[in-house]
Motif scaffolding. Sequence first.
Motif, short mmCIF file in Angstrom:
data_model
loop_
_atom_site.label_atom_id
_atom_site.label_comp_id
_atom_site.label_asym_id
_atom_site.label_seq_id
_atom_site.Cartn_x
_atom_site.Cartn_y
_atom_site.Cartn_z
N VAL A 163 6.38 7.33 4.00
CA VAL A 163 5.86 8.02 2.81
C VAL A 163 6.58 9.35 2.63
CG1 VAL A 163 3.81 9.10 1.79
CG2 VAL A 163 3.60 6.90 3.00
N ALA A 164 6.70 10.12 3.74
CA ALA A 164 7.36 11.43 3.66
C ALA A 164 8.79 11.29 3.15
CB ALA A 164 7.34 12.10 5.04
N LYS A 165 9.50 10.27 3.64
CA LYS A 165 10.89 10.07 3.22
C LYS A 165 10.99 9.91 1.71
CE LYS A 165 14.79 6.87 3.80
NZ LYS A 165 15.28 5.67 4.54
N ARG A 166 10.13 9.08 1.14
CA ARG A 166 10.22 8.77 -0.28
C ARG A 166 9.80 9.94 -1.15
NH1 ARG A 166 9.91 4.65 2.83
NH2 ARG A 166 10.71 2.58 2.27
N VAL A 167 8.72 10.63 -0.78
CA VAL A 167 8.26 11.72 -1.65
C VAL A 167 9.16 12.95 -1.51
CG1 VAL A 167 5.89 10.86 -1.66
CG2 VAL A 167 6.56 12.63 0.00
N HIS A 168 9.72 13.16 -0.31
CA HIS A 168 10.62 14.30 -0.12
C HIS A 168 11.91 14.09 -0.93
CE1 HIS A 168 13.40 17.06 2.03
NE2 HIS A 168 12.32 17.77 2.22
N LEU A 225 0.83 -1.21 0.00
CA LEU A 225 0.00 0.00 0.00
C LEU A 225 0.87 1.26 0.00
CD1 LEU A 225 -2.76 -1.08 2.55
CD2 LEU A 225 -3.07 -0.71 0.09
N ARG A 226 1.97 1.22 0.75
CA ARG A 226 2.84 2.39 0.79
C ARG A 226 3.48 2.65 -0.58
NH1 ARG A 226 6.84 3.02 5.77
NH2 ARG A 226 8.04 1.38 4.72
N ARG A 227 3.93 1.59 -1.23
CA ARG A 227 4.51 1.75 -2.58
C ARG A 227 3.46 2.32 -3.54
NH1 ARG A 227 6.86 -3.29 -1.42
NH2 ARG A 227 5.22 -4.34 -2.60
N GLN A 228 2.24 1.77 -3.45
CA GLN A 228 1.16 2.25 -4.33
C GLN A 228 0.87 3.73 -4.08
OE1 GLN A 228 -2.50 0.13 -3.66
NE2 GLN A 228 -3.72 1.48 -4.97
N LEU A 229 0.83 4.12 -2.82
CA LEU A 229 0.55 5.50 -2.45
C LEU A 229 1.67 6.43 -2.94
CD1 LEU A 229 -0.99 7.73 -0.95
CD2 LEU A 229 0.12 6.97 1.17
#
Length: 384
Positions: free
Chosen positions: A106-111, A78-82
């Motif tokens: 999530v914050a780590k990856r999108v930042h 779900l985190r990968r999908q998001l």
Amino acid sequence: MDARQSPLIALVAGETSGDLLGAGLIEALRRRWPDARFIGVGGERMAAAGQHSLFPMEKLSVMGITEVIRHLPELFRLRRQLVDDLLARRPAVVITIDSPDFTLGVAKRVHAAGLKTVHYVSPSVWAWRQGRVTGIRRDVDLMLTLFPFEARFYEEHGVPVAFVGHPLADMIELEVDARAARRELGLAEEGRILAVLPGSRGGEVGQLMPDFTDAMVRLRDRYPDLRFVIPAANGARRAQIDAALAGTDLPVTVVDGQGRTVMAAADAVMMASGTATLEGMLLKKPMVVGYRLGAVTFAIVSRLVKSDYVALPNLLCRKPLVPELVQKDLSGAALADAVAVWLDDPDGVARLKDDFTRVHEQLRGGASEKAATAVAALLEEMPR
């Protein structure tokens, strides 16, 4: 259409409390940008406020270590999908709300991919696993805290932060009408009542109810006129509570939910450590806080925790205002003695209420509006 007038804003919440905060924030942001669009993950309240949720928030609401381990593959998926969805849509900001084990990932990856990030509700880095602040400083452009002591911690560690207060402080009046609460619960308006809150999770109730029941028996012997009211979080907790009370002849009323109303109706509260202690403080109730973990869990946690207190009223006031009975210090006798101090000391109760009122006033003032103002300031810093 100008993206600055109709920004795409992502909010990610993982549990009911986050859904409540997220809904308030969406409403406050929409007052600034009526044409803003909201995506991410949320519950019913955020959906009602206008968010399109990528998947049901309930898929993230997993409690307990063994439950989390069993659901890890699904949570990672779900985190990968998001993250993939957010990176494809490129919102102006990604606001993650509480649930740090999921949302900070999530914050780590999108930042890292260049998106602005805000985290709303600080994890307890001031109390344990303080090394996490390094990752937060790297991955989060702005931390929004509910409590002032949290903001001081982040300032000391070089993390951009805004203290916004707690929405509950605005929802609960400075003066609480105990008689009205008793009428709402169908209780007699006269006489003394002890609210008993053994927690909302099965493990908590299992650990605490034997000692809480013992304390109630001891208190009934000391104060024959004292009555007890217990709010059961759900049907399973009610069954546990009823089983613990079986064989006693205590003057106790068990109600479904309504924990805040039960506390409002009470003269004092005996409760599990947790967020309900904040509600008790905002209701200006003298309380005794108890907690017990499994022996192995406690051995691990006690080595990691840096805080002197477990109850939010003590953390907020930075002094031991209410008794904390934890682990080996927790017993029916100790609980009864601590409750008796409040029942026999009206002057002490009055002083406590003064302390609680000062904190309540500090936490008031429109948390959602303050959070939206801080997010807007961050967005206005972005290059055109």
